[in-house]
Design a protein around this motif. Structure first.
Motif, PDB file in Angstrom:
ATOM      1  N   ILE A   1     -28.670   6.931  10.556  1.00  0.00           N
ATOM      2  CA  ILE A   1     -28.876   5.484  10.587  1.00  0.00           C
ATOM      3  C   ILE A   1     -30.156   5.151  11.333  1.00  0.00           C
ATOM      4  O   ILE A   1     -30.401   5.666  12.425  1.00  0.00           O
ATOM      5  CB  ILE A   1     -27.680   4.792  11.271  1.00  0.00           C
ATOM      6  N   ASN A   2     -30.962   4.279  10.724  1.00  0.00           N
ATOM      7  CA  ASN A   2     -32.125   3.670  11.358  1.00  0.00           C
ATOM      8  C   ASN A   2     -31.856   2.170  11.338  1.00  0.00           C
ATOM      9  O   ASN A   2     -31.507   1.616  10.296  1.00  0.00           O
ATOM     10  CB  ASN A   2     -33.408   3.978  10.586  1.00  0.00           C
ATOM     11  N   VAL A   3     -32.019   1.516  12.491  1.00  0.00           N
ATOM     12  CA  VAL A   3     -31.665   0.101  12.563  1.00  0.00           C
ATOM     13  C   VAL A   3     -32.670  -0.672  13.406  1.00  0.00           C
ATOM     14  O   VAL A   3     -33.105  -0.211  14.452  1.00  0.00           O
ATOM     15  CB  VAL A   3     -30.217  -0.082  13.093  1.00  0.00           C
ATOM     16  N   GLY A   4     -33.043  -1.841  12.909  1.00  0.00           N
ATOM     17  CA  GLY A   4     -33.788  -2.824  13.674  1.00  0.00           C
ATOM     18  C   GLY A   4     -32.813  -3.946  13.968  1.00  0.00           C
ATOM     19  O   GLY A   4     -32.102  -4.392  13.061  1.00  0.00           O
ATOM     20  N   ASN A   5     -32.714  -4.394  15.186  1.00  0.00           N
ATOM     21  CA  ASN A   5     -31.728  -5.384  15.624  1.00  0.00           C
ATOM     22  C   ASN A   5     -30.340  -4.738  15.691  1.00  0.00           C
ATOM     23  O   ASN A   5     -29.421  -5.113  14.974  1.00  0.00           O
ATOM     24  CB  ASN A   5     -31.703  -6.627  14.739  1.00  0.00           C
ATOM     25  N   ALA A   6     -30.217  -3.752  16.562  1.00  0.00           N
ATOM     26  CA  ALA A   6     -28.976  -2.973  16.670  1.00  0.00           C
ATOM     27  C   ALA A   6     -27.753  -3.820  17.003  1.00  0.00           C
ATOM     28  O   ALA A   6     -26.639  -3.461  16.643  1.00  0.00           O
ATOM     29  CB  ALA A   6     -29.146  -1.877  17.727  1.00  0.00           C
ATOM     30  N   GLY A   7     -27.953  -4.963  17.658  1.00  0.00           N
ATOM     31  CA  GLY A   7     -26.827  -5.834  17.963  1.00  0.00           C
ATOM     32  C   GLY A   7     -26.490  -6.799  16.844  1.00  0.00           C
ATOM     33  O   GLY A   7     -25.580  -7.608  16.969  1.00  0.00           O
ATOM     34  N   GLY A   8     -27.200  -6.710  15.740  1.00  0.00           N
ATOM     35  CA  GLY A   8     -27.012  -7.632  14.628  1.00  0.00           C
ATOM     36  C   GLY A   8     -25.968  -7.207  13.620  1.00  0.00           C
ATOM     37  O   GLY A   8     -25.820  -7.825  12.574  1.00  0.00           O
ATOM     38  N   LEU A   9     -25.216  -6.142  13.935  1.00  0.00           N
ATOM     39  CA  LEU A   9     -24.182  -5.695  13.014  1.00  0.00           C
ATOM     40  C   LEU A   9     -22.997  -5.134  13.778  1.00  0.00           C
ATOM     41  O   LEU A   9     -23.094  -4.775  14.943  1.00  0.00           O
ATOM     42  CB  LEU A   9     -24.727  -4.636  12.048  1.00  0.00           C
ATOM     43  N   SER A  10     -21.875  -5.096  13.107  1.00  0.00           N
ATOM     44  CA  SER A  10     -20.701  -4.389  13.616  1.00  0.00           C
ATOM     45  C   SER A  10     -20.247  -3.467  12.501  1.00  0.00           C
ATOM     46  O   SER A  10     -20.581  -3.681  11.331  1.00  0.00           O
ATOM     47  CB  SER A  10     -19.589  -5.369  14.015  1.00  0.00           C
TER      48      SER A  10
ATOM     49  N   LEU B   1     -17.215  -0.215  11.129  1.00  0.00           N
ATOM     50  CA  LEU B   1     -16.034   0.631  11.240  1.00  0.00           C
ATOM     51  C   LEU B   1     -16.422   2.033  10.805  1.00  0.00           C
ATOM     52  O   LEU B   1     -17.212   2.195   9.869  1.00  0.00           O
ATOM     53  CB  LEU B   1     -14.911   0.138  10.322  1.00  0.00           C
ATOM     54  N   LEU B   2     -15.878   3.037  11.471  1.00  0.00           N
ATOM     55  CA  LEU B   2     -16.033   4.428  11.044  1.00  0.00           C
ATOM     56  C   LEU B   2     -14.643   4.947  10.685  1.00  0.00           C
ATOM     57  O   LEU B   2     -13.730   4.895  11.514  1.00  0.00           O
ATOM     58  CB  LEU B   2     -16.635   5.285  12.158  1.00  0.00           C
ATOM     59  N   ASN B   3     -14.497   5.396   9.464  1.00  0.00           N
ATOM     60  CA  ASN B   3     -13.195   5.863   8.961  1.00  0.00           C
ATOM     61  C   ASN B   3     -12.099   4.831   9.261  1.00  0.00           C
ATOM     62  O   ASN B   3     -10.988   5.177   9.651  1.00  0.00           O
ATOM     63  CB  ASN B   3     -12.841   7.229   9.540  1.00  0.00           C
ATOM     64  N   GLY B   4     -12.457   3.542   9.108  1.00  0.00           N
ATOM     65  CA  GLY B   4     -11.501   2.456   9.272  1.00  0.00           C
ATOM     66  C   GLY B   4     -11.225   2.019  10.698  1.00  0.00           C
ATOM     67  O   GLY B   4     -10.415   1.124  10.919  1.00  0.00           O
ATOM     68  N   LYS B   5     -11.901   2.620  11.681  1.00  0.00           N
ATOM     69  CA  LYS B   5     -11.671   2.282  13.082  1.00  0.00           C
ATOM     70  C   LYS B   5     -12.891   1.584  13.674  1.00  0.00           C
ATOM     71  O   LYS B   5     -14.021   1.952  13.370  1.00  0.00           O
ATOM     72  CB  LYS B   5     -11.353   3.544  13.884  1.00  0.00           C
ATOM     73  N   PRO B   6     -12.688   0.575  14.544  1.00  0.00           N
ATOM     74  CA  PRO B   6     -13.812  -0.163  15.136  1.00  0.00           C
ATOM     75  C   PRO B   6     -14.729   0.758  15.946  1.00  0.00           C
ATOM     76  O   PRO B   6     -14.266   1.588  16.724  1.00  0.00           O
ATOM     77  CB  PRO B   6     -13.149  -1.182  16.049  1.00  0.00           C
ATOM     78  N   ALA B   7     -16.034   0.584  15.736  1.00  0.00           N
ATOM     79  CA  ALA B   7     -17.039   1.389  16.436  1.00  0.00           C
ATOM     80  C   ALA B   7     -17.725   0.554  17.518  1.00  0.00           C
ATOM     81  O   ALA B   7     -17.729  -0.674  17.468  1.00  0.00           O
ATOM     82  CB  ALA B   7     -18.068   1.911  15.447  1.00  0.00           C
ATOM     83  N   LYS B   8     -18.307   1.267  18.487  1.00  0.00           N
ATOM     84  CA  LYS B   8     -19.089   0.619  19.545  1.00  0.00           C
ATOM     85  C   LYS B   8     -20.365   0.035  18.936  1.00  0.00           C
ATOM     86  O   LYS B   8     -20.855   0.525  17.916  1.00  0.00           O
ATOM     87  CB  LYS B   8     -19.517   1.651  20.590  1.00  0.00           C
ATOM     88  N   ALA B   9     -20.930  -0.947  19.614  1.00  0.00           N
ATOM     89  CA  ALA B   9     -22.228  -1.483  19.199  1.00  0.00           C
ATOM     90  C   ALA B   9     -23.277  -0.379  19.321  1.00  0.00           C
ATOM     91  O   ALA B   9     -23.235   0.435  20.249  1.00  0.00           O
ATOM     92  CB  ALA B   9     -22.607  -2.672  20.067  1.00  0.00           C
ATOM     93  N   LEU B  10     -24.199  -0.348  18.388  1.00  0.00           N
ATOM     94  CA  LEU B  10     -25.275   0.642  18.448  1.00  0.00           C
ATOM     95  C   LEU B  10     -26.296   0.296  19.518  1.00  0.00           C
ATOM     96  O   LEU B  10     -27.027   1.155  19.991  1.00  0.00           O
ATOM     97  CB  LEU B  10     -25.973   0.759  17.092  1.00  0.00           C
ATOM     98  N   GLY B  11     -26.357  -0.980  19.894  1.00  0.00           N
ATOM     99  CA  GLY B  11     -27.305  -1.439  20.907  1.00  0.00           C
ATOM    100  C   GLY B  11     -27.255  -2.944  21.007  1.00  0.00           C
ATOM    101  O   GLY B  11     -26.340  -3.580  20.495  1.00  0.00           O
ATOM    102  N   ARG B  12     -28.278  -3.496  21.648  1.00  0.00           N
ATOM    103  CA  ARG B  12     -28.351  -4.942  21.853  1.00  0.00           C
ATOM    104  C   ARG B  12     -29.163  -5.604  20.744  1.00  0.00           C
ATOM    105  O   ARG B  12     -29.898  -4.948  20.020  1.00  0.00           O
ATOM    106  CB  ARG B  12     -29.002  -5.235  23.204  1.00  0.00           C
ATOM    107  N   VAL B  13     -29.048  -6.916  20.692  1.00  0.00           N
ATOM    108  CA  VAL B  13     -29.831  -7.702  19.737  1.00  0.00           C
ATOM    109  C   VAL B  13     -31.312  -7.401  19.949  1.00  0.00           C
ATOM    110  O   VAL B  13     -31.799  -7.400  21.084  1.00  0.00           O
ATOM    111  CB  VAL B  13     -29.534  -9.209  19.901  1.00  0.00           C
ATOM    112  N   GLY B  14     -31.994  -7.098  18.864  1.00  0.00           N
ATOM    113  CA  GLY B  14     -33.427  -6.831  18.914  1.00  0.00           C
ATOM    114  C   GLY B  14     -33.809  -5.379  19.146  1.00  0.00           C
ATOM    115  O   GLY B  14     -34.960  -5.008  18.926  1.00  0.00           O
ATOM    116  N   GLU B  15     -32.876  -4.539  19.585  1.00  0.00           N
ATOM    117  CA  GLU B  15     -33.212  -3.134  19.832  1.00  0.00           C
ATOM    118  C   GLU B  15     -33.350  -2.375  18.518  1.00  0.00           C
ATOM    119  O   GLU B  15     -32.663  -2.661  17.536  1.00  0.00           O
ATOM    120  CB  GLU B  15     -32.136  -2.459  20.694  1.00  0.00           C
ATOM    121  N   VAL B  16     -34.246  -1.398  18.525  1.00  0.00           N
ATOM    122  CA  VAL B  16     -34.511  -0.558  17.355  1.00  0.00           C
ATOM    123  C   VAL B  16     -34.127   0.879  17.698  1.00  0.00           C
ATOM    124  O   VAL B  16     -34.509   1.393  18.746  1.00  0.00           O
ATOM    125  CB  VAL B  16     -36.006  -0.620  16.962  1.00  0.00           C
TER     126      VAL B  16
END
Length: 94
Positions: free
Chosen positions: A43-52, A54-69
């Motif tokens: 995964i490559n993400v711009g705005n890591a806090g801009g999404l939520s 699930l992994l295999n149907g289970k809630p995942a932690k945030a990848l980062g904060r809003v605006g983080e790449v």
């Protein structure tokens, strides 16, 4: 490994499944997408806090904060549980 993504804000995202670019672009709030991989998700993400997600149907932690790449986040069948929300040991690392 299955990932189900919900966009909360405008977010740029790339998801590679087993080496193939499957998801690529900017996604507005309210959009949902998913992908599945046998060996790995990258995964490559711009705005890591801009999404939520699930992994295999289970809630995942945030990848980062809003605006983080972040680039080259690797999720595999062996490590996906490290990305899940842990209700008992917040802040612990495995």
């Amino acid at each position: 490994v299955t990932i189900d993504i919900s966009f909360l804000e405008l977010t740029w995202l790339q998801v590679y499944t087993d080496g193939i670019l499957l998801i690529d672009g900017e996604f507005p709030a309210g959009v949902k997408t998913s992908a599945q991989a046998d060996k790995e998700l990258i995964i490559n993400v711009g705005n890591a806090g801009g999404l939520s997600f699930l992994l295999n149907g289970k809630p995942a932690k945030a990848l980062g904060r809003v605006g983080e790449v972040f680039k080259d986040i690797r999720i595999t069948p062996e490590n996906y549980q490290d990305f899940l929300q842990d209700k008992t040991a917040k802040g612990s690392s495995r």
